[in-house]
Write an enzyme that holds these catalytic residues in place. Structure first.
Site, PDB file in Angstrom:
ATOM      1  CG  ASP A   1      41.108 -17.296 -58.486  1.00  0.00           C
ATOM      2  OD1 ASP A   1      42.274 -18.017 -57.875  1.00  0.00           O
ATOM      3  OD2 ASP A   1      39.959 -16.594 -58.069  1.00  0.00           O
TER       4      ASP A   1
ATOM      5  CG  ASN B   1      44.567 -21.153 -56.901  1.00  0.00           C
ATOM      6  OD1 ASN B   1      43.403 -20.774 -56.776  1.00  0.00           O
ATOM      7  ND2 ASN B   1      44.981 -21.883 -55.922  1.00  0.00           N
TER       8      ASN B   1
END
Ligand code: MRU
Length: 350
Positions: free
Chosen positions: A242, A252
């Protein structure tokens, strides 16, 4: 590629709305929603109707373009003020995935570069920019898939966490991309998908996408990852991201760092796959990444017929964690595979 539901985020035919597949209903129902109002758009991202870092960015781009189209008859100064306000609002829907602000900033820069343009001209340019973001993501995912495929061989076992497939991106996805591309080329992998508590992206989305694509997938609870690694069934771990900091620390889905620590223990390479739009060189380390905290009811009662804990029990529900760069064997981008030291290899991408 039709089995990958790759039309899950798109601009409406009127260019003033956005059509998304509601991912919260999968795998039981395939339902598309048309988003017109700023609050509907904010809520769709906040509630994970559309989710996954690149897909959030693509959706936000289309949302701002659609809202601009709706407002193209405003006076120029008022139009720009509105655009800024709406962009800020969308940007506040989720904090961790950098793709959200990255996409909105791209559209903002586009509007800024047209000081003399009319609102209608700016709205048209924002639409083109949003479409470009989407098209670029398709190309990036394909390139990532190709690079990732060089890291595994036919017959390998791969463990993945959360969902970094077509639904989280466009077409192939990132972490699932090599597996889908390999399958298209006749290769066979044995994929273990962590269910991914508390929102079950692994169960609801990853196993759904892989099963439909004919990939051998086995669903496991998150706490079974150690067992399948110990059994010798895993040759590599592939996860999405992310936000990747300049030193290679990677945010993440919650639980990812635990998988990386287990992989280190068992001597299994752990790879992070993501487009350069997810790399944030303005963020020095993982400590600078804001981690989203979510509703405790996701742990206690969501997906259960009745609450699984007393109402007064406290819950801590971070949606993401950060994997230390020292645990990552490689970061796979569309431009190639970055290896440690990441401070140098990531900077060289830009
Ligand atoms: O909360 P979510 O479902 O948006 O989290 C998604 C993930 O953590 C993905 O692994 C990440 O966004 C990468 S998607 C290519």
């Amino acid at each position: 590629m039709s089995q990958y539901l790759s039309d899950h985020v798109r601009l409406g035919d009127d260019c003033a709305s956005v059509v998304i597949l509601d991912q919260t209903l999968l795998p039981n129902e395939v339902k598309y929603l048309t988003l017109r109002e700023p609050e509907e758009m904010f809520e769709a991202i906040r509630l994970l109707r559309v989710r996954g870092a690149p897909a959030i960015g693509i959706c936000a781009g289309y949302c701002l373009a659609a809202l601009a189209e709706q407002r193209k008859n405003l006076a120029p100064a008022q139009f720009r003020v509105e655009l800024h306000r709406l962009s800020q609002h969308l940007n506040s829907s989720r904090p961790t995935a950098v793709n959200l602000s990255w996409a909105l900033n791209r559209l903002g820069a586009q509007a800024h570069s047209m000081p003399e343009a009319s609102p209608a001209q700016i709205a048209a340019a924002l639409r083109d920019e949003a479409i470009a973001i989407h098209q670029e993501d398709i190309a990036m995912c394909k390139a990532i898939s190709g690079h990732g495929l060089t890291l595994i061989k036919d017959g390998d076992g791969v463990l993945t966490h959360c969902n970094a497939g077509p639904l989280a991106t466009s077409q192939y996805g990132t972490a699932l991309g090599p597996l889908l591309l390999g399958r298209e080329r006749g290769m066979n992998f044995h994929v273990f998908a962590d269910e991914t508590r508390p929102l079950l992206q692994g169960a609801r989305l990853t196993s759904y996408e892989l099963q439909r694509a004919g990939v051998d997938v086995t669903l496991i609870c998150d706490n079974m990852a150690s067992m399948v690694m110990k059994n010798g069934w895993i040759n590599a771990c592939f996860v999405g991201c992310d936000r990747v900091a300049a030193n290679g620390d990677a945010a993440n889905k919650i639980g990812t760092s635990g998988v990386a620590i287990l992989a280190k223990h068992y001597g299994i390479p752990f790879y992070v796959l993501g487009p350069t739009s997810t790399i944030d060189l303005n963020c020095p380390t993982g400590d600078n990444i804001q981690i989203e905290l979510r509703d405790p009811e996701e742990i206690k009662s969501k997906f259960y017929a009745q609450s699984m804990a007393l109402p007064e029990v406290k819950c801590y529900n971070p949606a993401f964690d950060v994997t230390d760069h020292a645990l990552i064997a490689g970061i796979v981008t569309e431009k190639g595979i970055c290896r440690p030291p990441y401070t140098q290899s990531l900077a060289a991408l830009f």
